[in-house]
Motif scaffolding. Structure first.
Motif, PDB file in Angstrom:
ATOM      1  N   ILE A 186       0.865  -1.093   0.048  1.00 21.39           N
ATOM      2  CA  ILE A 186      -0.154   0.157   0.034  1.00 21.39           C
ATOM      3  C   ILE A 186       0.905   1.388  -0.027  1.00 21.39           C
ATOM      4  O   ILE A 186       0.549   2.272  -0.685  1.00 21.39           O
ATOM      5  CB  ILE A 186      -0.963   0.020   1.127  1.00 21.39           C
ATOM      6  CG1 ILE A 186      -2.060  -1.156   1.223  1.00 21.39           C
ATOM      7  CG2 ILE A 186      -1.657   1.303   1.465  1.00 21.39           C
ATOM      8  CD1 ILE A 186      -2.859  -1.316   2.253  1.00 21.39           C
ATOM      9  N   VAL A 237       2.228   1.701  -3.314  1.00 23.42           N
ATOM     10  CA  VAL A 237       1.481   2.333  -4.403  1.00 23.42           C
ATOM     11  C   VAL A 237       1.145   3.709  -4.115  1.00 23.42           C
ATOM     12  O   VAL A 237       1.105   4.615  -5.174  1.00 23.42           O
ATOM     13  CB  VAL A 237      -0.018   1.551  -4.198  1.00 23.42           C
ATOM     14  CG1 VAL A 237      -1.321   1.976  -4.679  1.00 23.42           C
ATOM     15  CG2 VAL A 237      -0.069  -0.087  -4.962  1.00 23.42           C
ATOM     16  N   GLU A 238       0.803   4.153  -2.888  1.00 20.20           N
ATOM     17  CA  GLU A 238       0.782   5.450  -2.391  1.00 20.20           C
ATOM     18  C   GLU A 238       1.869   6.389  -2.977  1.00 20.20           C
ATOM     19  O   GLU A 238       1.568   7.561  -3.280  1.00 20.20           O
ATOM     20  CB  GLU A 238       0.424   5.830  -1.108  1.00 20.20           C
ATOM     21  CG  GLU A 238      -1.169   4.847  -0.743  1.00 20.20           C
ATOM     22  CD  GLU A 238      -1.270   5.101   0.719  1.00 20.20           C
ATOM     23  OE1 GLU A 238      -0.306   5.318   1.570  1.00 20.20           O
ATOM     24  OE2 GLU A 238      -2.422   4.804   1.175  1.00 20.20           O
ATOM     25  N   ILE A 293       1.318   7.046  -6.623  1.00 20.68           N
ATOM     26  CA  ILE A 293       0.342   8.011  -6.862  1.00 20.68           C
ATOM     27  C   ILE A 293       0.811   9.315  -6.624  1.00 20.68           C
ATOM     28  O   ILE A 293       0.560  10.233  -7.373  1.00 20.68           O
ATOM     29  CB  ILE A 293      -0.992   7.533  -6.114  1.00 20.68           C
ATOM     30  CG1 ILE A 293      -1.331   6.361  -6.464  1.00 20.68           C
ATOM     31  CG2 ILE A 293      -1.930   8.697  -5.970  1.00 20.68           C
ATOM     32  CD1 ILE A 293      -1.974   6.053  -7.930  1.00 20.68           C
ATOM     33  N   TYR A 320      -6.445   7.586  -4.972  1.00 21.37           N
ATOM     34  CA  TYR A 320      -6.738   6.736  -6.081  1.00 21.37           C
ATOM     35  C   TYR A 320      -7.742   5.674  -5.822  1.00 21.37           C
ATOM     36  O   TYR A 320      -8.263   5.840  -4.637  1.00 21.37           O
ATOM     37  CB  TYR A 320      -5.330   5.804  -6.099  1.00 21.37           C
ATOM     38  CG  TYR A 320      -4.936   4.712  -4.932  1.00 21.37           C
ATOM     39  CD1 TYR A 320      -5.473   3.585  -4.684  1.00 21.37           C
ATOM     40  CD2 TYR A 320      -4.264   5.465  -3.827  1.00 21.37           C
ATOM     41  CE1 TYR A 320      -5.198   2.902  -3.371  1.00 21.37           C
ATOM     42  CE2 TYR A 320      -3.899   5.009  -2.655  1.00 21.37           C
ATOM     43  CZ  TYR A 320      -4.383   3.672  -2.487  1.00 21.37           C
ATOM     44  OH  TYR A 320      -4.154   3.124  -1.405  1.00 21.37           O
ATOM     45  N   GLU A 321      -8.079   4.940  -6.871  1.00 23.70           N
ATOM     46  CA  GLU A 321      -9.112   3.916  -6.671  1.00 23.70           C
ATOM     47  C   GLU A 321      -8.892   2.779  -7.380  1.00 23.70           C
ATOM     48  O   GLU A 321      -7.982   2.666  -8.072  1.00 23.70           O
ATOM     49  CB  GLU A 321     -10.573   4.457  -6.981  1.00 23.70           C
ATOM     50  CG  GLU A 321     -10.570   4.689  -8.651  1.00 23.70           C
ATOM     51  CD  GLU A 321     -12.117   5.195  -9.043  1.00 23.70           C
ATOM     52  OE1 GLU A 321     -12.321   4.695 -10.082  1.00 23.70           O
ATOM     53  OE2 GLU A 321     -12.620   5.617  -8.249  1.00 23.70           O
ATOM     54  N   LYS A 322      -9.133   1.645  -6.706  1.00 23.66           N
ATOM     55  CA  LYS A 322      -8.902   0.247  -7.303  1.00 23.66           C
ATOM     56  C   LYS A 322      -9.617   0.213  -8.838  1.00 23.66           C
ATOM     57  O   LYS A 322     -10.989   0.155  -8.715  1.00 23.66           O
ATOM     58  CB  LYS A 322      -9.345  -0.691  -6.326  1.00 23.66           C
ATOM     59  CG  LYS A 322      -8.814  -2.265  -7.049  1.00 23.66           C
ATOM     60  CD  LYS A 322      -9.143  -3.388  -5.773  1.00 23.66           C
ATOM     61  CE  LYS A 322      -8.318  -4.544  -6.146  1.00 23.66           C
ATOM     62  NZ  LYS A 322      -8.271  -5.254  -7.446  1.00 23.66           N
ATOM     63  N   ASP A 352      -3.822  -6.462 -10.067  1.00 18.33           N
ATOM     64  CA  ASP A 352      -4.662  -5.605  -9.602  1.00 18.33           C
ATOM     65  C   ASP A 352      -4.029  -4.037 -10.029  1.00 18.33           C
ATOM     66  O   ASP A 352      -3.010  -3.707 -10.067  1.00 18.33           O
ATOM     67  CB  ASP A 352      -4.413  -5.550  -7.955  1.00 18.33           C
ATOM     68  CG  ASP A 352      -4.905  -6.894  -7.234  1.00 18.33           C
ATOM     69  OD1 ASP A 352      -5.786  -7.379  -7.881  1.00 18.33           O
ATOM     70  OD2 ASP A 352      -4.442  -7.321  -6.316  1.00 18.33           O
ATOM     71  N   TYR A 394      -4.418   0.149  -9.773  1.00 22.36           N
ATOM     72  CA  TYR A 394      -4.909   1.410  -8.913  1.00 22.36           C
ATOM     73  C   TYR A 394      -4.760   2.566  -9.737  1.00 22.36           C
ATOM     74  O   TYR A 394      -3.868   2.966 -10.370  1.00 22.36           O
ATOM     75  CB  TYR A 394      -3.996   1.373  -7.763  1.00 22.36           C
ATOM     76  CG  TYR A 394      -4.139   0.210  -6.932  1.00 22.36           C
ATOM     77  CD1 TYR A 394      -5.311   0.083  -5.763  1.00 22.36           C
ATOM     78  CD2 TYR A 394      -3.482  -0.697  -7.064  1.00 22.36           C
ATOM     79  CE1 TYR A 394      -5.579  -1.021  -5.246  1.00 22.36           C
ATOM     80  CE2 TYR A 394      -3.755  -1.984  -6.215  1.00 22.36           C
ATOM     81  CZ  TYR A 394      -4.831  -2.036  -5.305  1.00 22.36           C
ATOM     82  OH  TYR A 394      -5.105  -3.121  -4.457  1.00 22.36           O
ATOM     83  N   VAL A 438      -1.196   4.124 -14.734  1.00 24.98           N
ATOM     84  CA  VAL A 438      -1.770   3.432 -13.576  1.00 24.98           C
ATOM     85  C   VAL A 438      -0.788   2.634 -12.649  1.00 24.98           C
ATOM     86  O   VAL A 438       0.166   2.115 -13.207  1.00 24.98           O
ATOM     87  CB  VAL A 438      -2.976   2.262 -14.051  1.00 24.98           C
ATOM     88  CG1 VAL A 438      -4.262   3.044 -14.603  1.00 24.98           C
ATOM     89  CG2 VAL A 438      -2.411   1.236 -14.963  1.00 24.98           C
TER      90      VAL A 438
END
Length: 92
Positions: A6, A9-10, A13, A21-23, A31, A33, A48
């Protein structure tokens, strides 16, 4: 998803200048994001963040376009399916 993933990912982003973000829809075993922006933003390719297992990375330019096409096609299919359901209900 682990806290470490996580955080990565952040970080991606944030590097895109997104507000959050959204899944998105899963794609090719990843997956996905999708960056979200509070106001209109023209940033270039629609990158993405892709996650598969412990691998976390930003999409390539080619993958960005492929995912955009895929997600738009899937959204149109869902919209048409919903419309058919409504029409069938109305015809009962």
């Amino acid at each position: 998803m682990s806290k470490k993933i996580i955080e990565i990912v952040e970080e991606y982003i944030d590097s895109l200048g997104a507000d959050g973000y959204e899944k998105g829809k899963s794609w090719k075993g990843y997956d996905v994001y999708v960056p979200q922006y509070a106001r209109y933003s023209c940033v270039g390719y629609p990158y993405v963040v892709l996650v598969k297992g412990e691998e976390v990375r930003l999409s390539t330019e080619k993958e960005s376009i492929e995912y955009l096409s895929y997600s738009e096609t899937e959204a149109a299919k869902e919209k048409n399916t919903d419309r058919l359901k409504i029409e069938q209900t109305e015809n009962l």
